[in-house]
Scaffold this active site. Structure first.
Site, PDB file in Angstrom:
ATOM      1  N   CYS A 191       0.837  -1.200   0.000  1.00 14.04           N
ATOM      2  CA  CYS A 191       0.000   0.000   0.000  1.00 14.04           C
ATOM      3  C   CYS A 191       0.876   1.255   0.000  1.00 14.04           C
ATOM      4  O   CYS A 191       2.002   1.237   0.483  1.00 14.04           O
ATOM      5  CB  CYS A 191      -0.857   0.019   1.244  1.00 14.04           C
ATOM      6  SG  CYS A 191      -1.869  -1.459   1.379  1.00 14.04           S
ATOM      7  N   ARG A 223       3.683   1.580  -7.823  1.00 13.21           N
ATOM      8  CA  ARG A 223       3.812   0.426  -6.931  1.00 13.21           C
ATOM      9  C   ARG A 223       2.708  -0.598  -7.162  1.00 13.21           C
ATOM     10  O   ARG A 223       2.786  -1.713  -6.667  1.00 13.21           O
ATOM     11  CB  ARG A 223       3.711   0.894  -5.470  1.00 13.21           C
ATOM     12  CG  ARG A 223       4.801   1.848  -5.063  1.00 13.21           C
ATOM     13  CD  ARG A 223       4.364   2.700  -3.880  1.00 13.21           C
ATOM     14  NE  ARG A 223       4.165   1.913  -2.679  1.00 13.21           N
ATOM     15  CZ  ARG A 223       4.984   1.914  -1.645  1.00 13.21           C
ATOM     16  NH1 ARG A 223       6.067   2.639  -1.668  1.00 13.21           N
ATOM     17  NH2 ARG A 223       4.733   1.193  -0.583  1.00 13.21           N
ATOM     18  N   TRP A 246      -3.274  -2.118  -1.770  1.00 12.85           N
ATOM     19  CA  TRP A 246      -2.979  -3.386  -2.438  1.00 12.85           C
ATOM     20  C   TRP A 246      -3.592  -4.422  -1.514  1.00 12.85           C
ATOM     21  O   TRP A 246      -3.103  -4.646  -0.406  1.00 12.85           O
ATOM     22  CB  TRP A 246      -1.466  -3.558  -2.581  1.00 12.85           C
ATOM     23  CG  TRP A 246      -1.080  -4.918  -3.065  1.00 12.85           C
ATOM     24  CD1 TRP A 246      -0.734  -5.989  -2.286  1.00 12.85           C
ATOM     25  CD2 TRP A 246      -1.020  -5.364  -4.415  1.00 12.85           C
ATOM     26  NE1 TRP A 246      -0.462  -7.064  -3.088  1.00 12.85           N
ATOM     27  CE2 TRP A 246      -0.623  -6.723  -4.399  1.00 12.85           C
ATOM     28  CE3 TRP A 246      -1.251  -4.763  -5.657  1.00 12.85           C
ATOM     29  CZ2 TRP A 246      -0.459  -7.473  -5.558  1.00 12.85           C
ATOM     30  CZ3 TRP A 246      -1.080  -5.524  -6.804  1.00 12.85           C
ATOM     31  CH2 TRP A 246      -0.693  -6.860  -6.751  1.00 12.85           C
ATOM     32  N   ASN A 264      -0.459   0.467   6.188  1.00 10.70           N
ATOM     33  CA  ASN A 264       0.277  -0.472   5.336  1.00 10.70           C
ATOM     34  C   ASN A 264       0.849  -1.530   6.264  1.00 10.70           C
ATOM     35  O   ASN A 264       1.466  -1.196   7.268  1.00 10.70           O
ATOM     36  CB  ASN A 264       1.397   0.270   4.595  1.00 10.70           C
ATOM     37  CG  ASN A 264       2.270  -0.669   3.797  1.00 10.70           C
ATOM     38  OD1 ASN A 264       1.892  -1.788   3.503  1.00 10.70           O
ATOM     39  ND2 ASN A 264       3.465  -0.210   3.459  1.00 10.70           N
ATOM     40  N   GLY A 265       0.621  -2.811   5.958  1.00 13.86           N
ATOM     41  CA  GLY A 265       1.105  -3.878   6.839  1.00 13.86           C
ATOM     42  C   GLY A 265      -0.016  -4.854   7.123  1.00 13.86           C
ATOM     43  O   GLY A 265      -1.042  -4.846   6.439  1.00 13.86           O
ATOM     44  N   GLU A 303      14.968 -22.817 -11.470  1.00 12.04           N
ATOM     45  CA  GLU A 303      14.635 -21.392 -11.328  1.00 12.04           C
ATOM     46  C   GLU A 303      15.836 -20.510 -11.665  1.00 12.04           C
ATOM     47  O   GLU A 303      15.692 -19.490 -12.346  1.00 12.04           O
ATOM     48  CB  GLU A 303      14.133 -21.132  -9.894  1.00 12.04           C
ATOM     49  CG  GLU A 303      13.786 -19.679  -9.581  1.00 12.04           C
ATOM     50  CD  GLU A 303      12.689 -19.085 -10.456  1.00 12.04           C
ATOM     51  OE1 GLU A 303      12.069 -19.822 -11.248  1.00 12.04           O
ATOM     52  OE2 GLU A 303      12.479 -17.861 -10.368  1.00 12.04           O
ATOM     53  N   LYS A 306      15.730 -17.700 -14.599  1.00  6.75           N
ATOM     54  CA  LYS A 306      16.023 -16.284 -14.322  1.00  6.75           C
ATOM     55  C   LYS A 306      17.077 -15.782 -15.293  1.00  6.75           C
ATOM     56  O   LYS A 306      16.957 -14.712 -15.872  1.00  6.75           O
ATOM     57  CB  LYS A 306      16.535 -16.082 -12.890  1.00  6.75           C
ATOM     58  CG  LYS A 306      15.535 -16.077 -11.790  1.00  6.75           C
ATOM     59  CD  LYS A 306      14.680 -14.835 -11.664  1.00  6.75           C
ATOM     60  CE  LYS A 306      13.426 -14.908 -12.449  1.00  6.75           C
ATOM     61  NZ  LYS A 306      12.346 -15.727 -12.018  1.00  6.75           N
ATOM     62  N   GLU A 344      15.773 -15.690 -19.095  1.00  6.81           N
ATOM     63  CA  GLU A 344      14.703 -14.752 -19.459  1.00  6.81           C
ATOM     64  C   GLU A 344      15.167 -13.299 -19.465  1.00  6.81           C
ATOM     65  O   GLU A 344      14.652 -12.511 -20.248  1.00  6.81           O
ATOM     66  CB  GLU A 344      13.458 -14.945 -18.591  1.00  6.81           C
ATOM     67  CG  GLU A 344      13.611 -14.546 -17.147  1.00  6.81           C
ATOM     68  CD  GLU A 344      12.331 -14.759 -16.337  1.00  6.81           C
ATOM     69  OE1 GLU A 344      11.239 -14.599 -16.884  1.00  6.81           O
ATOM     70  OE2 GLU A 344      12.456 -15.065 -15.146  1.00  6.81           O
ATOM     71  N   HIS A 383      23.934 -39.316 -19.041  1.00  8.98           N
ATOM     72  CA  HIS A 383      22.999 -39.955 -19.976  1.00  8.98           C
ATOM     73  C   HIS A 383      22.814 -39.138 -21.250  1.00  8.98           C
ATOM     74  O   HIS A 383      21.857 -39.357 -21.985  1.00  8.98           O
ATOM     75  CB  HIS A 383      21.655 -40.200 -19.284  1.00  8.98           C
ATOM     76  CG  HIS A 383      21.780 -41.142 -18.126  1.00  8.98           C
ATOM     77  ND1 HIS A 383      22.082 -42.471 -18.269  1.00  8.98           N
ATOM     78  CD2 HIS A 383      21.720 -40.910 -16.787  1.00  8.98           C
ATOM     79  CE1 HIS A 383      22.164 -43.037 -17.070  1.00  8.98           C
ATOM     80  NE2 HIS A 383      21.959 -42.102 -16.154  1.00  8.98           N
ATOM     81  N   LYS A 412       4.087  -9.695 -17.986  1.00 18.93           N
ATOM     82  CA  LYS A 412       4.007 -10.011 -16.550  1.00 18.93           C
ATOM     83  C   LYS A 412       2.909 -11.022 -16.275  1.00 18.93           C
ATOM     84  O   LYS A 412       3.046 -11.894 -15.433  1.00 18.93           O
ATOM     85  CB  LYS A 412       3.765  -8.719 -15.758  1.00 18.93           C
ATOM     86  CG  LYS A 412       3.751  -8.904 -14.251  1.00 18.93           C
ATOM     87  CD  LYS A 412       5.119  -9.274 -13.721  1.00 18.93           C
ATOM     88  CE  LYS A 412       5.130  -9.649 -12.253  1.00 18.93           C
ATOM     89  NZ  LYS A 412       6.289 -10.501 -11.936  1.00 18.93           N
TER      90      LYS A 412
HETATM   91  C1  F6R Z   1       9.417 -15.973 -14.540  1.00 18.41           C
HETATM   92  C2  F6R Z   1       8.000 -15.651 -14.391  1.00 18.41           C
HETATM   93  C3  F6R Z   1       7.011 -16.551 -15.046  1.00 18.41           C
HETATM   94  C4  F6R Z   1       5.788 -16.751 -14.153  1.00 18.41           C
HETATM   95  C5  F6R Z   1       4.703 -17.534 -14.915  1.00 18.41           C
HETATM   96  C6  F6R Z   1       3.496 -17.809 -14.053  1.00 18.41           C
HETATM   97  O1  F6R Z   1      10.218 -15.032 -13.903  1.00 18.41           O
HETATM   98  O2  F6R Z   1       7.640 -14.694 -13.776  1.00 18.41           O
HETATM   99  O3  F6R Z   1       7.571 -17.780 -15.394  1.00 18.41           O
HETATM  100  O4  F6R Z   1       6.170 -17.431 -12.998  1.00 18.41           O
HETATM  101  O5  F6R Z   1       4.304 -16.822 -16.048  1.00 18.41           O
HETATM  102  O6  F6R Z   1       2.898 -16.634 -13.631  1.00 18.41           O
HETATM  103  P1  F6R Z   1       1.913 -16.608 -12.413  1.00 18.41           P
HETATM  104  O7  F6R Z   1       2.683 -17.010 -11.196  1.00 18.41           O
HETATM  105  O8  F6R Z   1       1.410 -15.186 -12.359  1.00 18.41           O
HETATM  106  O9  F6R Z   1       0.810 -17.590 -12.712  1.00 18.41           O
END
Ligand code: F6R
Length: 612
Positions: free
Chosen positions: A2, A27, A76, A102-103, A484, A488, A491, A507, A607
């Site tokens: 928030c 934010r 939020w 906020n919290g 992961e 990271k 991407e 293998h 996103k």
């Molecule tokens: C990688 C990333 C994506 C999401 C994926 C699922 O950094 O952000 O791989 O994890 O698109 O997204 P959500 O969690 O929003 O369903």
């Protein structure tokens, strides 16, 4: 998270509050509101769900709301879906107090029950409203604004940055802070309050940062701060010389870096309200012990990084519950004719709560009669709404496309689900349960230690950023962590990268290892450290350059074979990836930085993936 802003001065407050809130829009938020004390000493609250523009149009840019003292908030959602009623500011029943927060107030249920018992009627589903109502309850006893705030702060538990107005004291705002950011702004004949300097930088660059336990009284004549003992103190003032655009990222060059550094705080929000003494309480989950015992099949379904959380979850849940757990990519699950029925539990993980493949898998599972427990960051999102049960991660809004803090909080919540289930099923030993709870508590602080080693990681990023192909190798939880780390890196830096279970190398993949190939060897899983070392030796013998990640207790051993070593503090076995992921996030970030990539918005990515 928030956004908070407060103003007291000679000018009309509402336009200044709206402007401050607009600066905090980056934010992320789902609703906004302001409260202003009128010249007739009445608190006027204007708030609405949706964009700030809706609120601004409603009050004609603030012109309609008379008064020179007020507070504003962008919400939020955490407790209660985004709605007009759940938006802040919250008023006490008698209209004496307005509060922005906020919290998370951890003991709000108990306080709410107490106040309802005293005849108080609540209007919202939020934890924040208890603060407003409790203030009025104490004020009716002592008739003193400052004293009422003190009593409330002694009664509430959790995290808060609070801005409070009292209709009877139209010459002051009171602010309080514990475990949530709050700063004070000093102007000429006016004072400000904000969660983030961005909100007030247009009006003043002279600020002081509030510390935990401090309370501030803001007037037109200045600001008096009191420490946790109630003694008046002098605050050190800072001059802000950032550009406004930099301030929006809190001084960080990218949202991704800011969000990586926000992880300890995000973890505190996700973990602490769910721990009491030495037990996990998932009070926000409706699942009964009887229902948990009835499940014969457990699935974890998600996409991308959320799926990687699921891969770790499979290891941990199977260990803690001695039930078989299948982790399935959502895009595969929906077309795989999965064997799901009324005795199945499907755990759905999603930051956004809007990922189409995950949503479709959820619906498929629901059609088959499964019980859906989702772990979601965005309150009120589609996945949250369609699930039988939701555990929110409370990570706050994530702006960078590459997830970091959402991943970490999903993992912590899933681990807590494992503990809670293990306790119900009697499959987790008391010793392990106690160790994991202890280490969950310590996790945010240990993660802060990892974040401090960021210079080492920068050094390795500068050394390796030119590689075109990278392999992450590890076993068991380290393999899941490698998935992961590899995602990271690829991407955001566009380097080709793969994660392999070390045992699989021989293998096939090992044929790709040649002189100068970069291998990131993960050796944080203590039980298989020796096996990890054998794989390191294997790839080195074929000419690989190795960057290793291990625990502090294994660092010296690793250094006997590898020159480039990163380490993280030791923790409970199942929590080790929660620390291990941080250097991998930072490595990806600094490599991408060296390569001049668009870190917050990598090419071809969105996103929230709402298409198939
Ligand atoms: C990688 C990333 C994506 C999401 C994926 C699922 O950094 O952000 O791989 O994890 O698109 O997204 P959500 O969690 O929003 O369903």
């Amino acid at each position: 998270m928030c956004g908070i802003v407060g103003f007291i001065g000679q000018e009309q407050a509402a336009p200044i509050l709206l402007d401050g809130l607009a600066r905090l829009e980056y934010r992320g938020y789902d609703s906004a509101g302001v409260a202003v004390v009128s010249p007739r000493h009445e608190i006027q609250v204007k708030k609405s769900k949706g964009r700030l523009q809706v609120l601004s149009d409603m009050i004609h840019g603030g012109a309609d709301v008379e008064g020179c003292i007020g507070i504003g908030h962008t919400r939020w959602a955490t407790h209660g879906a985004p709605s007009d009623l759940n938006s802040h500011p919250h008023m006490s029943e008698g209209g004496k107090f307005a509060v922005i927060h906020n919290g998370i107030i951890e003991n709000y249920v108990e306080i709410k029950e107490f106040l309802i018992g005293q005849g108080v009627t609540f209007r919202s589903e939020t934890d924040t409203e208890v603060v407003a109502q409790l203030l009025e309850f104490y004020y009716n006893e002592c008739h003193d604004f400052f004293e009422s705030v003190g009593r409330v702060l002694r009664r509430i538990e959790g995290a808060y940055a609070l801005g409070i107005l009292c209709a009877d004291c139209p010459d002051r705002i009171i602010a309080a802070r514990k475990d949530a950011p709050l700063l004070l702004g000093y102007g000429e004949g006016c004072s400000f309050l904000a969660s983030d300097v961005t909100a007030i930088i247009r009006h003043t660059r002279s600020v002081a940062y509030m510390e935990d336990g401090e309370v501030a009284v803001l007037t037109t004549a200045g600001i008096q701060v009191y420490n946790a003992l109630g003694d008046p103190i002098e605050k050190e003032r800072h001059h802000i010389d950032w550009e406004v655009s930099a301030a929006e990222k809190g001084g960080y060059p990218h949202f991704m870096l800011k969000e990586i550094f926000e992880q300890p705080q995000a973890l505190r929000r996700a973990i602490m309200p769910r721990l009491r003494a030495d037990r996990v309480y998932l009070e926000d989950m409706k699942l009964t012990a009887e229902k948990i015992r009835s499940f014969t099949r457990i699935f974890i379904v998600a996409c991308g990084s959320s799926y990687h959380v699921g891969v770790i979850g499979k290891y941990n849940l199977e260990h803690l519950t001695r039930r078989s757990v299948e982790v399935v990519l959502a895009s595969e699950f929906r077309y795989a004719d999965p064997i799901v029925d009324e005795n199945s539990l499907v755990i759905v993980i999603s930051q956004s709560g809007e990922t189409l493949d995950t949503m479709a898998a959820l619906r498929e599972a629901k059609k088959c009669g499964a019980y859906i427990l989702s772990i979601v960051n965005v309150v009120g999102s589609s996945i949250a709404r369609e699930s039988d049960d939701v555990l929110y991660t409370w990570a706050g809004p994530e702006i960078a496309v590459a997830t970091t803090k959402a991943y970490s909080t999903q993992l912590a919540v899933l681990d807590m689900v494992g503990l809670a289930f293990g306790e119900v099923l009697g499959t987790v030993s008391e010793d392990e349960y106690a160790e994991v709870v202890r280490e969950l508590r310590a996790l945010p602080e240990k993660m802060e230690t990892v974040l401090k080693s960021c210079e080492d990681i920068q050094k390795y990023a500068a050394q390796y950023f030119n590689h075109n192909s990278v392999f992450f190798i590890g076993r068991n939880l380290d393999y899941a962590l490698g998935l992961e780390g590899s995602l990271k890196l690829k991407e955001i830096s566009y380097i080709h990268s793969e994660a392999y279970a070390s045992g699989e190398l021989k293998h096939g993949t090992i044929s790709l290892i040649e002189n100068g190939t970069l291998v990131i060897a993960l050796g944080t899983y203590g039980a298989l450290f020796d096996k990890a070392m054998s794989n390191v030796v294997e790839v080195k013998a074929r000419g690989a350059e190795v960057l290793a990640l291990t625990t502090e207790s294994h660092r010296a051993e690793m250094e006997k074979t590898v020159a480039s070593v990163l380490s993280v503090p030791d923790t409970a076995r199942m929590l080790q990836p929660s620390l291990g992921v941080v250097p991998l996030q930072l490595f990806a970030y600094y490599v991408a930085l060296q390569r001049g990539c668009d870190i917050d918005k990598p090419r071809n990515l969105a996103k929230s993936v709402t298409v198939e």
